[in-house]
Motif scaffolding. Sequence first.
Motif, PDB file in Angstrom:
ATOM      1  N   GLN A 100       4.738   4.001  12.003  1.00  0.00           N
ATOM      2  CA  GLN A 100       3.345   3.515  11.975  1.00  0.00           C
ATOM      3  C   GLN A 100       3.100   2.500  10.869  1.00  0.00           C
ATOM      4  N   THR A 101       4.094   2.292  10.001  1.00  0.00           N
ATOM      5  CA  THR A 101       3.893   1.429   8.835  1.00  0.00           C
ATOM      6  C   THR A 101       3.540   0.006   9.234  1.00  0.00           C
ATOM      7  N   LYS A 102       4.077  -0.462  10.350  1.00  0.00           N
ATOM      8  CA  LYS A 102       3.776  -1.829  10.790  1.00  0.00           C
ATOM      9  C   LYS A 102       2.289  -1.996  11.091  1.00  0.00           C
ATOM     10  N   TYR A 103       1.641  -0.937  11.599  1.00  0.00           N
ATOM     11  CA  TYR A 103       0.205  -1.015  11.873  1.00  0.00           C
ATOM     12  C   TYR A 103      -0.582  -1.060  10.575  1.00  0.00           C
ATOM     13  N   GLY A 137      -8.633   6.555   9.047  1.00  0.00           N
ATOM     14  CA  GLY A 137      -8.737   6.525   7.582  1.00  0.00           C
ATOM     15  C   GLY A 137      -7.440   6.275   6.843  1.00  0.00           C
ATOM     16  N   ALA A 138      -6.348   6.013   7.550  1.00  0.00           N
ATOM     17  CA  ALA A 138      -5.054   5.784   6.888  1.00  0.00           C
ATOM     18  C   ALA A 138      -5.110   4.516   6.034  1.00  0.00           C
ATOM     19  N   GLU A 139      -4.702   4.645   4.777  1.00  0.00           N
ATOM     20  CA  GLU A 139      -4.737   3.506   3.856  1.00  0.00           C
ATOM     21  C   GLU A 139      -3.420   3.282   3.119  1.00  0.00           C
ATOM     22  N   THR A 140      -2.534   4.276   3.153  1.00  0.00           N
ATOM     23  CA  THR A 140      -1.276   4.150   2.414  1.00  0.00           C
ATOM     24  C   THR A 140      -0.124   4.728   3.240  1.00  0.00           C
ATOM     25  N   THR A 141       1.093   4.391   2.835  1.00  0.00           N
ATOM     26  CA  THR A 141       2.281   4.869   3.538  1.00  0.00           C
ATOM     27  C   THR A 141       2.465   6.377   3.410  1.00  0.00           C
ATOM     28  N   SER A 142       1.808   7.006   2.445  1.00  0.00           N
ATOM     29  CA  SER A 142       2.006   8.444   2.226  1.00  0.00           C
ATOM     30  C   SER A 142       1.387   9.296   3.332  1.00  0.00           C
ATOM     31  N   VAL A 143       0.549   8.693   4.180  1.00  0.00           N
ATOM     32  CA  VAL A 143      -0.106   9.484   5.233  1.00  0.00           C
ATOM     33  C   VAL A 143       0.268   9.003   6.633  1.00  0.00           C
ATOM     34  N   VAL A 190       0.809  -1.220   0.000  1.00  0.00           N
ATOM     35  CA  VAL A 190       0.000   0.000   0.000  1.00  0.00           C
ATOM     36  C   VAL A 190       0.852   1.285   0.000  1.00  0.00           C
ATOM     37  N   ALA A 191       1.628   1.451  -1.065  1.00  0.00           N
ATOM     38  CA  ALA A 191       2.428   2.666  -1.280  1.00  0.00           C
ATOM     39  C   ALA A 191       2.334   3.011  -2.760  1.00  0.00           C
ATOM     40  N   TYR A 192       2.348   4.305  -3.064  1.00  0.00           N
ATOM     41  CA  TYR A 192       2.203   4.698  -4.476  1.00  0.00           C
ATOM     42  C   TYR A 192       3.381   4.222  -5.313  1.00  0.00           C
ATOM     43  N   GLY A 193       4.548   4.045  -4.685  1.00  0.00           N
ATOM     44  CA  GLY A 193       5.695   3.481  -5.395  1.00  0.00           C
ATOM     45  C   GLY A 193       5.503   2.021  -5.760  1.00  0.00           C
ATOM     46  N   HIS A 194       4.439   1.407  -5.278  1.00  0.00           N
ATOM     47  CA  HIS A 194       4.084   0.030  -5.629  1.00  0.00           C
ATOM     48  C   HIS A 194       2.813   0.013  -6.491  1.00  0.00           C
ATOM     49  N   PHE A 195       1.784   0.793  -6.106  1.00  0.00           N
ATOM     50  CA  PHE A 195       0.562   0.842  -6.918  1.00  0.00           C
ATOM     51  C   PHE A 195       0.885   1.159  -8.378  1.00  0.00           C
TER      52      PHE A 195
END
Length: 455
Positions: A88-91, A77-83, A17-22
Motif C-alpha cells: 500500500q506504500t505506493k498509494y 486516515g493512513a498518514e505513515t508507513t507504520s500503518v 512519511v516514515a518514522y525512520g525518516h521523521f
Amino acid sequence: MSKPDSSKLHIAMFPWVAYGHFIPFLHLSNKLVQKGHKISFLLPKGVQPKLENMNQYPNLIQFFPLVLPHVDGLPPGAETTSVVLGSQTKYLAFAVDQTRDQVDSIFKVLKPDVVVYDFWFWIPDLARQLGITPICYVVISSMTMGLNTKIVTKETTVEEVMELPPGYPSSAVRLKDEEAAIMLFKAMDFGSGLSFQQRLRTTLIESDAIVFRTCREIEGPFLDYVAKGFGKSVLLTGPCLPETKTEQLDEKWVSWLSQFESNSVVFCSFGSEGMMQKDEFQEMVLGFESCGLPFLVALKPPQGCSTVEEALPEGFEERVKGRGLVYGGWVPQELLLHHPNIGCFVNHCGYGTMWEFLLADCQIVLIPRIGDQILNTRLMVNELKIGVEVERGKNRRVSKESVSEAIKFVMDKDNETANVLRANRAKLKQALSNRDLQEEYINSFIQALQDLVKK
C-alpha cells in the motif's frame, strides 16, 4: 571563510512519511537550531503530536501539518508507513504527492532559503520556481545509494541485480540470489506513474546537492562513488544523534534489568514497522529461550494477533519466567542500549538503529529483512567486522537454532572472533563519540548550505 553561523538560514524540512525518516530529520533540525538557524518542518497532521517530545527547541522549530487526501487503496486516515502494508506504500506516496499545492502555499508564505527533502521528486521544480535551494537528505547508507547508479526495470533479472555496478568500491556487499530478488521491488510502481527507483533517482538528480547522515570514517569510498555516479556534491551531517539525554530509563525497566549481571541480557527490537507472521514470531522467541541467557524482546504482535501474549508458544511464559520478557509495546531503545546489563542487541539493522548501536557497548546480532537493511548488515559484518548476521534457511526463514547460535557465539567471552568483533566496535565507538567530530561535520555542512544559497 566566514563562520558557519555568520549568516542565519531559514530551512524547510520535508521528509518521507516514515518514522525512520521523521526522526533523523528532526535530529538534524535540532542540530541546526543550536547553531542559530530557523526550521519549518512539514509533516502529516496526525504525526505532529508523536514528534513534539523530540523537538528540543519548540520555539524555533515550527511544525506545518499537511492534510493528506484519501486515496483508494489506503486505510482511512493512513498518514505513515507504520500503518500500511508494503503493497500500500505506493498509494501513500501518491497521497503526499497530492499535497503539492499545500506545500506551494506554505513556501510562498515562509520563503525559506533551503528545502531539505527526500523522496519527493517534485520538490526541486517547485523550490526553484520560488527561489528556494533544494537539497536531498538521504537517511540510508551511501553504500545502498551507490547501487542505484544501476537502473532496475521490469525486465531486469535477478542475476543482473547481483552484479555490482562498474567501479563499485566493495565486493563484500554482493547480494545472494534471494536477496537480489528482493531488490527487484525498485522496478515496481510507486505512485504518480513512477517506479520506486525512478522516484528515487529523480529526487537525487534534480537536487542541488546530496546530503548523507554519515561520516567518512564509516562510508568514505561509497560516498565518493555516489558523488561520481550522480555527478553531485555530497555533503555530510555526521551521525547527527541527539545529545546525551537527561531523561532516565523508566523504573520498570531499571527494576527488571537489575536482576541480572552486567553485560548479560540479550535485547531484541526490530523497529516500529517490522511485523512478522505468527510462525515466524514464535520461531524467533523460541531462539531466545534456547540461548540460555536473560532476554528482553520488544516486538509488535504478529499478523492476526492483537497482543504478543496470545502469539507466544504454548508454555513459553512459564518456562522463561524470571529470565525472559516479550513486550509488545514501544520501548526506549536508545536508553536501553546504554544500560550496563544489556550485553547483546539483536536487531534488523535499520539505518537509524545502526547509529544507535554504534554508540553502545553491546555485542551485535543482525537479522535484516528488507533491501537497505541487508546492505547495512553487509557493511557492519563484512566491511567493519563489528557484528554477525543470523543465517537464513530455505525461503529466507530464520530458525530458532540459528538465532540461538548467533547469540551464544557473540556472547562467548572465550571466543576469539567474538572478542575481535567487540574490540572493533569499541574502537569505532571511540571515534564516533568524539564531540569535536560531530561539531566539525555540522559546521562544514552549514557552511556548504550557505555557499549553495549564495550561488
